[in-house]
Write an enzyme that holds these catalytic residues in place. Structure first.
Site, PDB file in Angstrom:
ATOM      1  N   ASP A  13      -2.754   5.625   0.162  1.00 29.84           N
ATOM      2  CA  ASP A  13      -1.479   4.913   0.028  1.00 29.84           C
ATOM      3  C   ASP A  13      -0.301   5.802   0.420  1.00 29.84           C
ATOM      4  OD1 ASP A  13      -1.924   2.317  -0.407  1.00 29.84           O
ATOM      5  OD2 ASP A  13      -1.266   2.254  -2.479  1.00 29.84           O
ATOM      6  N   LYS A  33      -3.081  -3.957   5.410  1.00 31.04           N
ATOM      7  CA  LYS A  33      -1.851  -3.769   4.625  1.00 31.04           C
ATOM      8  C   LYS A  33      -0.726  -4.573   5.274  1.00 31.04           C
ATOM      9  CE  LYS A  33       0.579   0.116   2.499  1.00 31.04           C
ATOM     10  NZ  LYS A  33       0.474   1.561   2.293  1.00 31.04           N
ATOM     11  N   GLY A  82      -2.457  -4.524  -8.633  1.00 28.67           N
ATOM     12  CA  GLY A  82      -3.350  -5.239  -7.714  1.00 28.67           C
ATOM     13  C   GLY A  82      -2.787  -5.238  -6.312  1.00 28.67           C
ATOM     14  N   GLY A 115      -0.838  -6.353  -3.793  1.00 33.57           N
ATOM     15  CA  GLY A 115       0.285  -7.282  -3.687  1.00 33.57           C
ATOM     16  C   GLY A 115       0.641  -7.594  -2.251  1.00 33.57           C
ATOM     17  N   ASP A 152      -2.488   4.300  -9.547  1.00 31.19           N
ATOM     18  CA  ASP A 152      -2.967   3.240  -8.655  1.00 31.19           C
ATOM     19  C   ASP A 152      -2.987   3.722  -7.198  1.00 31.19           C
ATOM     20  OD1 ASP A 152      -0.088   3.125  -9.282  1.00 31.19           O
ATOM     21  OD2 ASP A 152      -0.014   1.621  -7.703  1.00 31.19           O
ATOM     22  N   ASN A 153      -2.460   4.914  -6.953  1.00 35.25           N
ATOM     23  CA  ASN A 153      -2.516   5.466  -5.595  1.00 35.25           C
ATOM     24  C   ASN A 153      -3.513   6.620  -5.502  1.00 35.25           C
ATOM     25  OD1 ASN A 153      -0.597   3.676  -4.694  1.00 35.25           O
ATOM     26  ND2 ASN A 153       1.121   5.059  -5.060  1.00 35.25           N
ATOM     27  N   ASP A 180       7.370  -9.462  -1.190  1.00 34.11           N
ATOM     28  CA  ASP A 180       7.153 -10.480  -0.157  1.00 34.11           C
ATOM     29  C   ASP A 180       5.775 -10.367   0.504  1.00 34.11           C
ATOM     30  OD1 ASP A 180       7.428  -8.175   1.270  1.00 34.11           O
ATOM     31  OD2 ASP A 180       9.248  -8.766   2.340  1.00 34.11           O
ATOM     32  N   ARG A 190      -9.515   2.557  -6.919  1.00 33.98           N
ATOM     33  CA  ARG A 190      -8.504   3.532  -7.378  1.00 33.98           C
ATOM     34  C   ARG A 190      -8.755   3.871  -8.849  1.00 33.98           C
ATOM     35  NH1 ARG A 190      -3.696   1.217  -4.173  1.00 33.98           N
ATOM     36  NH2 ARG A 190      -4.737  -0.165  -2.723  1.00 33.98           N
TER      37      ARG A 190
HETATM   38  P1  AMP Z   1       2.979   1.142  -3.748  1.00 36.55           P
HETATM   39  O1  AMP Z   1       4.223   1.719  -4.309  1.00 36.55           O
HETATM   40  O2  AMP Z   1       3.039   0.804  -2.285  1.00 36.55           O
HETATM   41  O3  AMP Z   1       1.772   1.916  -4.094  1.00 36.55           O
HETATM   42  O4  AMP Z   1       2.809  -0.294  -4.453  1.00 36.55           O
HETATM   43  C1  AMP Z   1       2.748  -0.488  -5.846  1.00 36.55           C
HETATM   44  C2  AMP Z   1       2.395  -1.926  -6.141  1.00 36.55           C
HETATM   45  O5  AMP Z   1       3.386  -2.803  -5.597  1.00 36.55           O
HETATM   46  C3  AMP Z   1       1.062  -2.392  -5.564  1.00 36.55           C
HETATM   47  O6  AMP Z   1       0.503  -3.322  -6.467  1.00 36.55           O
HETATM   48  C4  AMP Z   1       1.478  -3.059  -4.279  1.00 36.55           C
HETATM   49  O7  AMP Z   1       0.541  -3.998  -3.830  1.00 36.55           O
HETATM   50  C5  AMP Z   1       2.791  -3.703  -4.671  1.00 36.55           C
HETATM   51  N1  AMP Z   1       3.709  -3.882  -3.535  1.00 36.55           N
HETATM   52  C6  AMP Z   1       4.366  -2.931  -2.832  1.00 36.55           C
HETATM   53  N2  AMP Z   1       5.133  -3.479  -1.883  1.00 36.55           N
HETATM   54  C7  AMP Z   1       4.956  -4.813  -1.956  1.00 36.55           C
HETATM   55  C8  AMP Z   1       5.472  -5.939  -1.250  1.00 36.55           C
HETATM   56  N3  AMP Z   1       6.332  -5.798  -0.240  1.00 36.55           N
HETATM   57  N4  AMP Z   1       5.048  -7.160  -1.636  1.00 36.55           N
HETATM   58  C9  AMP Z   1       4.190  -7.327  -2.637  1.00 36.55           C
HETATM   59  N5  AMP Z   1       3.684  -6.337  -3.355  1.00 36.55           N
HETATM   60  C10 AMP Z   1       4.048  -5.092  -3.021  1.00 36.55           C
HETATM   61 MG    MG Z   2      -0.052   1.750  -3.899  1.00 34.34          MG
END
Ligand code: AMP
Ligand code: MG
Length: 481
Positions: A256, A107, A84, A86, A246-247, A119, A177
């Protein structure tokens, strides 16, 4: 702006409504006039002020209904049941004067119920990289999400060191996605899976609405768009780096941006993500991973096919052929081969093998090849190649051109419209980031000048076409974004 919020009209099981958490002392780092025009917006001081306030969570658009989407996905081959948004929020959707619908996604907007241990924040360097690359990809004519603007702040964010909390306002046709479908399928919320699929067809594949077998046609089109996207990446030497499901955008856009990279020297085994120790997402693996990811989407869609795995597999089987035909078409254009021949895929395979041995700069090779004339000394090209590694292949190419029935001048012109002179090399992004971290955002705009017209000559910016200097040869991109 006129928000329509169709996603917010779906049941509450699809998202959590919430507002962005404010950042301290925000300032606008960059604004893409080209992306702004998609929303019928003009770059002017009042827009800059508005975006700075909204993108830092210090103001809201009155008619927007911000929310964090829920989804899941396969990360490095392993299913993660709950992901989801995050650290991002879908602020809302806008319809422009041409009738196109655009998602506005912030973002780095702060914690959400899906933040897990994160965070909720994004740092300046990752926002600048996504901003530059998504706009660069668009101008290379590769399907991609867009970037409207980047905002930096004094809110500290801790990665390997303390960095500046920042946000990026992303535009996309949709933020749905592959992982959205996996989430509803594997939590056995089959009504929601159907609602999601019908919603996606209605908004992103409206021409399928009336079709009796629309779920099959939908899956087939997603496959084709994905195959085409990956063919585009391979042709330009781009590695995404984190092709988790998810990407993967359901409409086949580059989505992403994380530890992505454009290759400098050609290396079939190029790995841009330094956490990817197995090379799962190496450059060479991308077409196979695209196929695998489509398989995961197919499994998630099974309930909509009465669990008929064969129907899914029959469609899925079309992926490799579809990918190869897109890839061959793009490479033929890069080589200026106007009249297709059956042996072209072999010529392309041999080219890649020769480039691998040669290890010359991928982008510069193709750009110099535009000016190639059989039997001439081709000084510029030989300088890029730097030795005799390509001699055999160039002989084959000369023979092939004889049957091409087009003169060198026209071939050269055509090739220069598809072989970019400028790509977002890692070291160029790094330079722009280092300036930005010191509060000087001008390098981002300078770099954007060439990235917006990558096929043109820019005599004032020749140096941006150069391969990486020595200081940048060991440059590693941090994956903690
Ligand atoms: P990503 O690797 O950027 O595609 O992120 C994978 C998952 O981790 C997704 O659900 C993002 O929303 C979550 N995510 C990545 N970085 C953060 C962060 N700094 N804080 C909270 N969730 C994160
Ligand atoms: Mg992602």
């Amino acid at each position: 702006m006129n928000f329509i919020n169709t996603f917010a009209g779906l049941p509450e099981t699809f998202y959590t409504r919430l507002l962005a958490t404010p950042l301290i002392n925000p300032r606008l780092v960059a604004l893409s006039a080209s992306a702004a025009s998609l929303l019928d917006l003009k770059d002017k001081p009042s827009l800059r002020d508005e975006l700075t306030a909204v993108c830092s969570g210090n103001a809201n658009w009155i008619s927007a209904e911000p929310l964090a989407m829920v989804y899941s996905g396969h990360q490095f081959g392993v299913y993660n049941p709950q992901l989801g948004d995050g650290r991002g929020l879908l602020l809302g959707e806008v319809r422009n004067a041409c009738g196109e619908k655009w998602d506005l996604h912030l973002k780095g907007a702060g914690k959400t119920p899906y933040s897990r241990f994160g965070d909720g924040r994004a740092v300046l360097r990752s926002c600048v990289r996504e901003y530059l690359c998504s706009e660069a990809m668009h101008h290379l004519t590769i399907p991609t999400t867009r970037a409207l603007c980047v905002v930096a702040s004094d809110t500290p964010v801790y990665r390997e060191t303390e960095e500046a909390g920042s946000t990026l306002l992303r535009l996309a046709k949709t933020h749905i996605r592959f992982g959205h479908f996996e989430y509803f399928s594997y939590t056995n919320q089959l009504d929601s899976l159907k609602t999601l699929t019908d919603y996606t067809i209605k908004h992103c594949f409206p021409h399928l609405l009336q079709a009796g077998d629309r779920y099959r046609l939908f899956f087939k089109e997603v496959l084709e768009k994905t195959a085409r996207l990956i063919a585009c990446w391979q042709s330009v030497g781009f590695a995404h780096g984190v092709m988790n499901t998810d990407n993967m955008s359901i409409v086949g856009e580059t989505f992403d941006y994380g530890p992505f990279g454009f290759m400098d020297k050609f290396d079939w085994h190029y790995i841009c993500n330094h956490s990817d120790h197995q090379g799962r997402y190496a450059f060479s693996q991308q077409p196979d991973i695209g196929y695998w990811n489509c398989g995961r989407l197919g499994s998630a869609l099974l309930p909509l096919f009465n669990n008929n795995a064969e129907a899914i597999q029959t469609t899925l089987d079309q992926f490799p052929g579809s990918y190869s035909s897109y890839y061959t078409r793009l490479m033929r254009q890069k080589l200026g081969l106007l009249i297709p021949e059956d042996e072209d895929p072999e010529l392309i395979r041999e080219l890649l093998a020769a480039l691998q041995k040669c290890g010359c700069d991928y982008t510069l090779f193709f750009r110099a090849l535009c000016d190639f004339v059989a039997g001439k000394d081709n000084e510029k090209l030989l300088k890029v190649i730097g030795g005799s590694a390509m001699t055999g292949w160039l002989q084959q190419y000369s023979q092939r051109l004889k049957r091409n029935l087009v003169d060198d001048t026209r071939r050269c012109q055509q090739m220069k419209t598809v072989n970019p002179k400028f790509i977002l090399r890692n070291y160029l992004a790094q330079q722009a980031i280092e300036h930005a971290e010191q509060g000087d955002f001008s390098e981002i705009n300078r770099l954007m000048t060439v990235l917006e017209t990558p096929f043109d000559e820019h005599p004032d910016y020749e140096s941006y076409a150069e391969p990486p200097p020595l200081w940048a040869s060991g440059l590693k991109v941090s994956c903690s974004s």
